[in-house]
Write a protein that holds these residues in place. Structure first.
Motif, mmCIF file in Angstrom:
data_model
loop_
_atom_site.group_PDB
_atom_site.id
_atom_site.type_symbol
_atom_site.label_atom_id
_atom_site.label_comp_id
_atom_site.label_asym_id
_atom_site.label_seq_id
_atom_site.Cartn_x
_atom_site.Cartn_y
_atom_site.Cartn_z
ATOM 1 N N ALA A 14 0.840 -1.207 0.000
ATOM 2 C CA ALA A 14 0.000 0.000 0.000
ATOM 3 C C ALA A 14 0.868 1.248 0.000
ATOM 4 N N VAL A 15 0.476 2.230 -0.805
ATOM 5 C CA VAL A 15 1.162 3.523 -0.840
ATOM 6 C C VAL A 15 0.742 4.324 0.379
ATOM 7 N N GLN A 16 1.719 4.804 1.147
ATOM 8 C CA GLN A 16 1.424 5.575 2.358
ATOM 9 C C GLN A 16 1.313 7.076 2.102
ATOM 10 N N GLU A 17 1.993 7.526 1.045
ATOM 11 C CA GLU A 17 1.914 8.938 0.701
ATOM 12 C C GLU A 17 2.129 9.117 -0.794
ATOM 13 N N PHE A 18 1.680 10.254 -1.294
ATOM 14 C CA PHE A 18 1.832 10.593 -2.701
ATOM 15 C C PHE A 18 2.762 11.801 -2.824
ATOM 16 N N THR A 19 3.265 11.997 -4.028
ATOM 17 C CA THR A 19 4.069 13.170 -4.331
ATOM 18 C C THR A 19 3.365 13.972 -5.413
ATOM 19 N N LEU A 20 3.079 15.228 -5.127
ATOM 20 C CA LEU A 20 2.429 16.108 -6.100
ATOM 21 C C LEU A 20 3.504 16.711 -7.008
ATOM 22 N N GLU A 21 3.381 16.442 -8.277
ATOM 23 C CA GLU A 21 4.399 16.905 -9.224
ATOM 24 C C GLU A 21 4.392 18.420 -9.386
ATOM 25 N N GLY A 22 3.201 19.038 -9.284
ATOM 26 C CA GLY A 22 3.097 20.482 -9.459
ATOM 27 C C GLY A 22 3.347 20.897 -10.895
ATOM 28 N N PHE A 23 4.192 21.922 -11.080
ATOM 29 C CA PHE A 23 4.553 22.406 -12.412
ATOM 30 C C PHE A 23 6.074 22.329 -12.544
ATOM 31 N N PRO A 24 6.614 21.145 -12.872
ATOM 32 C CA PRO A 24 8.071 20.959 -12.856
ATOM 33 C C PRO A 24 8.826 21.869 -13.824
ATOM 34 N N THR A 25 8.218 22.230 -14.929
ATOM 35 C CA THR A 25 8.919 23.051 -15.925
ATOM 36 C C THR A 25 9.167 24.479 -15.446
ATOM 37 N N VAL A 26 8.364 24.944 -14.491
ATOM 38 C CA VAL A 26 8.529 26.321 -13.997
ATOM 39 C C VAL A 26 9.019 26.355 -12.552
ATOM 40 N N GLN A 27 9.427 25.199 -12.018
ATOM 41 C CA GLN A 27 9.870 25.142 -10.623
ATOM 42 C C GLN A 27 11.049 26.079 -10.319
ATOM 43 N N PRO A 28 11.982 26.334 -11.291
ATOM 44 C CA PRO A 28 13.058 27.302 -10.999
ATOM 45 C C PRO A 28 12.550 28.701 -10.649
#
Length: 316
Positions: A14-28
């Motif tokens: 079972a997955v205990q947590e997720f990771t939200l990718e967000g907007f990786p191209t504009v993360q800088p």
């Protein structure tokens, strides 16, 4: 055979947590985007809170229409608060993890409030229909008790329609990738991560989304068709203009909501389905709640007068 089953069980951890990718191209540009979205969030909260405050503080705005508008503003505040604070954390600190329980809670509250807002917009259409087409019956029908019951019904329907698909999805298996290609826990991206067969859940959610959108749309079309006919037959241009401006703000908000939500929830899956949904969801969760109080206040002379009176009292 036994070893195979044990291996399958290990793979389905079972997955205990997720990771939200967000907007990786504009993360800088995270710090700049944090500031922009923070200002938009604060402006949305302040604008909607202002509508709620003046509606309850001034007796001139204590009418059914403004009761529904203040309820709408309250739900909008809750709606944006469900999503934007986490997005701000992603932009500022890169904190993208979210627990399993928090993720599904966010998904449910987001969908529940979204459905409630659409039902409430249908109620606003009915309110405008009765006020313009049935003015003699309007005070009797839209009494305080009826207004309260209608808002309560919107909440109850929103809850009942959204709780079942979210619970069903939360009980499915999540054993593979845990990265959600979105900036919040929306229903579609979560179904794409499940390693169970979610086709029946997706069909149920699609049917419910379609029903909510179509019900609200049909009620609005019928109400405004009758309103247009009534406005056309008003004796003077001044009366026609007044009736039109009473409804125009509501129509602008409706068009913004329908266009973004139809794009997100009622369209076939394509290659960039999840990517394109991120931009549309950003409009739905940031831009539209920010524009709603602006549309309702800038286009409403009665609200202008109440605000002017309040400012003059503050100066004194």
């Amino acid at each position: 055979m036994e070893n195979s089953l044990m291996g399958d069980a290990r793979n389905r951890t079972a997955v205990q947590e997720f990771t939200l990718e967000g907007f990786p191209t504009v993360q800088p540009f995270g710090k700049v985007l944090f500031l922009i979205h923070l200002l938009a969030y604060l402006a949305s909260i302040i604008g909607n809170t202002l509508i709620i405050t003046i509606t309850w503080a001034d007796h001139r705005l204590q009418t059914p229409m403004y009761f529904f508008l203040s309820s709408f503003s309250f739900f909008e505040c809750c709606f944006v608060t469900t999503v934007i604070p986490k997005l701000l954390a992603i932009f500022l600190s890169g904190r993208k993890s979210i627990s399993f329980a928090a993720c599904f809670t966010q998904a449910f509250v987001f969908l529940f409030l979204g459905a409630t807002i659409f039902f409430l917009m249908a109620v606003l259409s009915l309110d405008r229909y009765l006020a313009i087409c049935k003015p003699l019956y309007y005070p009797t029908i839209m009494n305080p008790r009826m207004c309260f019951l209608l808002v309560t019904a919107c909440l109850a329907l929103g809850f009942l329609f959204m709780v079942v698909p979210v619970i069903l999805l939360s009980q499915s298996s999540f054993c593979g990738p845990h990265v959600i290609p979105h900036f919040f826990c929306d229903f579609g991206p979560l179904t794409s991560l499940s390693c169970s067969d979610t086709r029946s859940i997706e069909m149920l959610a699609f049917g419910l989304d379609l029903f909510i959108l179509l019900t609200s749309l049909i009620v609005t079309i019928i109400a405004y068709s009758n309103i247009v006919v009534t406005i056309v037959h008003l004796p003077t241009a001044k009366e026609r203009q007044k009736a039109f401006f009473t409804c125009s703000s509501h129509l602008i908000v409706l068009s913004l909501m329908y266009s973004s939500c139809v794009f997100i929830y009622v369209k076939p899956k394509e290659t960039n389905w999840l990517d394109s949904n991120r931009e549309a969801a950003l409009v739905n969760t940031v831009v539209t709640p920010l524009l709603n109080p602006v549309v309702y206040t800038l286009r409403n002379k009665q609200v202008h007068q109440v605000l002017r009176d309040a400012l003059s009292r503050v100066r004194v």
